[in-house]
Design a protein around this motif. Structure first.
Motif, mmCIF file in Angstrom:
data_model
loop_
_atom_site.group_PDB
_atom_site.id
_atom_site.type_symbol
_atom_site.label_atom_id
_atom_site.label_comp_id
_atom_site.label_asym_id
_atom_site.label_seq_id
_atom_site.Cartn_x
_atom_site.Cartn_y
_atom_site.Cartn_z
ATOM 1 N N SER A 51 -14.824 7.059 -13.956
ATOM 2 C CA SER A 51 -13.575 6.883 -13.628
ATOM 3 C C SER A 51 -13.610 7.086 -12.036
ATOM 4 N N MET A 52 -12.845 6.654 -11.565
ATOM 5 C CA MET A 52 -12.050 6.579 -10.269
ATOM 6 C C MET A 52 -10.459 6.226 -9.869
ATOM 7 N N ALA A 53 -10.239 7.173 -8.841
ATOM 8 C CA ALA A 53 -8.648 6.764 -8.859
ATOM 9 C C ALA A 53 -8.682 5.600 -8.265
ATOM 10 N N ILE A 54 -7.413 4.736 -8.426
ATOM 11 C CA ILE A 54 -6.798 3.236 -7.886
ATOM 12 C C ILE A 54 -5.453 3.465 -7.162
ATOM 13 N N GLU A 55 -5.172 2.578 -6.189
ATOM 14 C CA GLU A 55 -3.758 2.224 -6.021
ATOM 15 C C GLU A 55 -4.131 1.371 -5.196
ATOM 16 N N PRO A 56 -2.126 0.778 -5.351
ATOM 17 C CA PRO A 56 -2.137 -0.620 -4.570
ATOM 18 C C PRO A 56 -2.528 -0.242 -2.835
ATOM 19 N N ALA A 57 -3.298 -1.736 -2.697
ATOM 20 C CA ALA A 57 -2.911 -2.372 -0.975
ATOM 21 C C ALA A 57 -1.387 -1.674 -0.639
ATOM 22 N N LYS A 58 -0.738 -2.165 -1.064
ATOM 23 C CA LYS A 58 0.735 -2.635 -0.617
ATOM 24 C C LYS A 58 1.376 -1.647 -1.171
ATOM 25 N N SER A 59 2.283 -0.633 -0.922
ATOM 26 C CA SER A 59 3.225 0.436 -2.434
ATOM 27 C C SER A 59 4.128 -1.095 -2.995
ATOM 28 N N ALA A 60 4.571 -1.836 -2.312
ATOM 29 C CA ALA A 60 5.565 -2.471 -3.346
ATOM 30 C C ALA A 60 4.882 -3.265 -4.170
ATOM 31 N N ASP A 61 3.598 -2.812 -3.984
ATOM 32 C CA ASP A 61 2.969 -3.682 -5.397
ATOM 33 C C ASP A 61 2.928 -2.734 -6.722
ATOM 34 N N GLN A 62 3.667 -1.278 -6.755
ATOM 35 C CA GLN A 62 3.370 -0.156 -7.445
ATOM 36 C C GLN A 62 3.554 -0.619 -8.914
ATOM 37 N N HIS A 106 -3.585 -10.787 -11.336
ATOM 38 C CA HIS A 106 -2.621 -10.423 -10.858
ATOM 39 C C HIS A 106 -1.713 -10.312 -9.610
ATOM 40 N N GLY A 107 -3.130 -11.196 -8.634
ATOM 41 C CA GLY A 107 -3.041 -10.509 -7.440
ATOM 42 C C GLY A 107 -1.937 -9.743 -6.566
ATOM 43 N N VAL A 108 -2.619 -8.947 -7.286
ATOM 44 C CA VAL A 108 -2.763 -7.475 -7.370
ATOM 45 C C VAL A 108 -4.110 -6.412 -6.077
ATOM 46 N N GLU A 109 -3.890 -6.574 -4.749
ATOM 47 C CA GLU A 109 -5.851 -6.028 -3.758
ATOM 48 C C GLU A 109 -5.320 -4.629 -4.099
ATOM 49 N N THR A 110 -6.600 -3.093 -4.448
ATOM 50 C CA THR A 110 -5.589 -2.275 -4.485
ATOM 51 C C THR A 110 -7.590 -1.579 -3.867
#
Length: 689
Positions: A409-420, A469-473
């Motif tokens: 497992s790993m924690a993941i979040e978008p590089a840009k908050s607008a991509d949440q 999907h164009g989402v950098e994480t």
């Protein structure tokens, strides 16, 4: 490519499965070329193969998703050779599967719907860890197999050794039907044991080879091999046994038919040697697929399908143009475009959209699909992997494929908050497609956690998020999916008693916990005597226990290998209810586990390293530093195969380390082996409080 073959006796649904780098994709490419489905052979290293069509697969040079590639094949009548279906056109629905353990779900769901498989083995590496995993998966679904020993042109290739490994390591009743003619740089074709002919590879011949008489130096070896093949079949097949007992010669056509019968029955594995890269033995292998592997109607099923229509959804993908595609294997009846289909898991009915024959990344429209065939369906929004498709007035549920639990497992979040919100949508789609990929939110921190089968699996997920999907994480460090268990028996008696005016809560549960052997899971037994816990509350007690096993006392990991016996309790006529007994049972289990000497378990992997002898010492030293237990060292010419069991937590970053130590010449693979107790010295590394 449109194929008009509707006779299900002329369909072969087959998978190409093996250990990583055994040559599955190259073999698939050559089969498609000889079948006329493609006009030129691609190469894995060039990134232009038909079935590895995604950008990620091209960049990494590995198969990530199983790919369907239907083609047509007609056995050519060749003078001197017998064929069971000469001149008859057949449709081959070929599925090329990944070899890497991180993508084992692709193999699992493919084998569930296929009727036969070609198990590919490296002539140098032989039976490797993932080979064993694939073989066990095929055993579970009772899939008949043909074994193809590939890469016989490589230095150190040894056909006889690999055949012996098939028997010793896999327990396969495996016997050669086509021997490689020579080996390494001297490989020139194949020797047909059944027809006692030599097949010299010739690219200009329509069959890919020229039939010759056996060279004199092969006469004795072929006579021995044919006699051993007949003796092996005589133990299985009545017709061969009768001829053998009477000392009668066994005609080639009779012998070939016996191989087919016993292969379909799952009692026999024909073995073929060759080199897909050098085009040696490919067309003979496809003839063997048609001759020895079953048509859909010939598959021996444990349970008959008694319904006018039944199909199984085995894969879900999202296509940029076609949208959500559900891959379906039709087992009974005919699937018509626009048909109304029931999902018995949900009790919902949906209308089938377009029917598509998928060839890698290309699609052909179909009006209907017959029993025994495979297609992709649009318009099914709620059907998932493993769901049955049937009619409303004839409900049936087929056996779904079984998938392993994620281990990393790993924690993941978008590089840009607008991509949440885009990240949440993309993760939902990826988990819909991949049954071994899970997404959840951490209860305390609120972080998004993704879980998968390994480092590479999660790395590919992040690349898909970016490319598709164009989402950098941004991702945290990988964490191991540990388990917890107990080492001794213990007892707990918990009384829940609350009174706040009006109706209160009252429940008492006494239970005993005992350790079970590894892999046994959690067993809950009702040992209550005298009705001290009324029958209407036992369901709540079981639910409370099951909920409490989700998180153990040491690291919050799932509790496994425990027997829980509910032995006593008490209730109140007015204040007892389901919630009270659920809470009391959960707390009783937690108290009992804390007293039962709990221990933490970590996943241990079976790792195989293929290294040159000059780097063997460095690799062994590094493995020892990673808490490895070396099981075997096998010398294969100038190469050594090191087999070891290593805790998964120690294998992070190993791909770079082994490349560095061997100057890029060593490779490794790993498959799950077991869960073992974590030593005290490394517990802090796994438990993050």
């Amino acid at each position: 490519m449109k194929l008009n073959t509707t006779d299900t006796g002329r369909i072969r649904n087959i998978g190409i499965a093996a250990h990583i780098d055994a040559g599955k994709t190259t073999l698939t490419e050559r089969i498609l070329f000889y079948a006329g489905a493609i006009h030129a052979c691609g190469d894995v290293h060039e990134g232009n193969t038909t079935t590895d069509f995604s950008d990620i697969e091209k960049d990494k040079g590995i198969t990530i998703s199983s790919a369907a590639a239907p083609c047509a094949w007609t056995q050519r009548p060749v003078e001197g050779l017998t064929r069971l279906h000469a001149g008859q056109p057949h449709r081959l629905n070929i599925i090329d599967t990944p070899g890497h353990v991180d993508f084992t779900a692709e193999v699992e769901r493919s084998l569930r719907v296929l009727d036969g498989a070609v198990a590919v083995f490296c002539g140098v590496g032989g039976v490797q860890p993932q080979s064993e995993t694939v073989w066990r998966q095929a055993d579970r679904y009772r899939v008949p197999r043909v074994a193809f020993i590939n890469k016989m042109d490589r230095q150190g290739a040894d056909f006889a050794r690999v055949v012996n490994e098939l028997r010793a390591k896999l327990g396969a009743n495996a016997w050669p039907v086509l021997l490689p003619w020579g080996a390494e740089s001297a490989l020139r074709g194949q020797i047909d044991i059944i027809d006692e002919r030599a097949l010299r590879t010739n690219a200009e011949s329509p069959a890919g080879f020229i039939v010759e008489d056996l060279p004199e130096e092969w006469l004795s070896a072929v006579e021995t091999a044919r006699r051993e093949l007949i003796e092996a079949l005589a133990n299985l097949d009545d017709e061969i046994a009768a001829l053998w007992i009477e000392g009668q010669p066994v005609p080639a056509q009779v012998l070939r038919a016996a191989v087919r019968r016993q292969t379909i029955a799952g009692h026999f594995v024909p073995v073929i040697g060759g080199s897909a890269y050098k085009h040696i033995g490919v067309s003979a292998l496809v003839d063997a697929i048609v001759d020895f592997l079953p048509a859909p109607a010939e598959v021996q099923r444990t349970q008959a399908i008694e319904a006018p229509f039944a199909a199984l959804a085995f894969k879900v993908v999202r296509h940029p143009q076609a949208g959500r595609l559900v891959y379906v294997r039709v087992y009974q009846g005919t699937l018509q475009k626009g048909a109304s289909l029931l999902n018995p898991r949900l009790g919902k009915t949906e209308r089938c959209g377009r029917l598509l024959r998928v060839f890698a990344d290309r699609r052909d429209e179909l009006e209907s699909v017959q029993a025994g065939d495979i297609c992709a369906v649009t318009g099914l929004r709620d059907f998932s992997t493993g769901d049955t498709l049937c009619l409303e007035d004839h409900v049936i549920m087929l056996e779904p494929p079984v998938f392993p639990e994620p281990v990393v497992s790993m924690a993941i979040e978008p590089a840009k908050s607008a991509d949440q919100s885009r990240l949440a949508t993309a993760l939902g789609r990826l988990s819909d497609e991949d049954p071994t990929f899970r997404v959840r939110t951490h209860e305390e921190t609120g972080q998004c956690l993704i879980s998968g089968m390994g480092e590479l699996h999660l790395e590919v997920i992040r690349e898909k998020l970016l490319r598709e999907h164009g989402v950098e994480t941004i991702a945290g460090a990988p964490e191991i999916a540990c388990r917890e268990t107990i080492t001794q028996a213990a007892e707990a008696d918990h009384l829940l008693k609350k009174q706040n005016g009006g109706s209160g809560m009252y429940a008492r549960v006494r239970l005993v916990v005992e350790p079970l052997e590894r892999g046994a899971g959690v067993a809950i037994e009702d040992a209550v005597i005298g009705g001290t816990i009324p029958a209407q509350f036992m369901g709540a007690v079981r639910r409370g226990i099951a909920e409490a096993t989700v998180a153990g006392p040491l690291a919050g990991s799932p509790l496994v290998d425990v027997r829980v016996r509910i032995v006593d309790g008490a209730f109140h006529a007015k204040d007892s209810n389901d919630q009270a007994f659920r809470m009391a049972a959960g707390e009783a289990l937690r108290e009992a586990v804390r007293q039962a000497a709990p221990v933490l378990l970590e996943p241990v992997m079976q790792v195989e390293c293929a290294v040159s002898e000059e780097h063997q010492g460095d690799i062994l030293g590094d493995l020892n530093r990673r808490r490895a237990r070396v099981m075997n060292i096998d010398h294969r010419g100038t190469e050594a195969g090191i087999l070891a069991e290593v805790p998964l937590v120690e294998m992070f970053g190993y791909a770079g380390a082994i490349r560095s130590m061997s100057r890029g010449r060593a490779s490794y693979s790993m498959v799950p082996a077991s869960y073992e107790v974590v030593p005290e010295s490394v517990k802090a590394k796994l438990v993050k409080r």
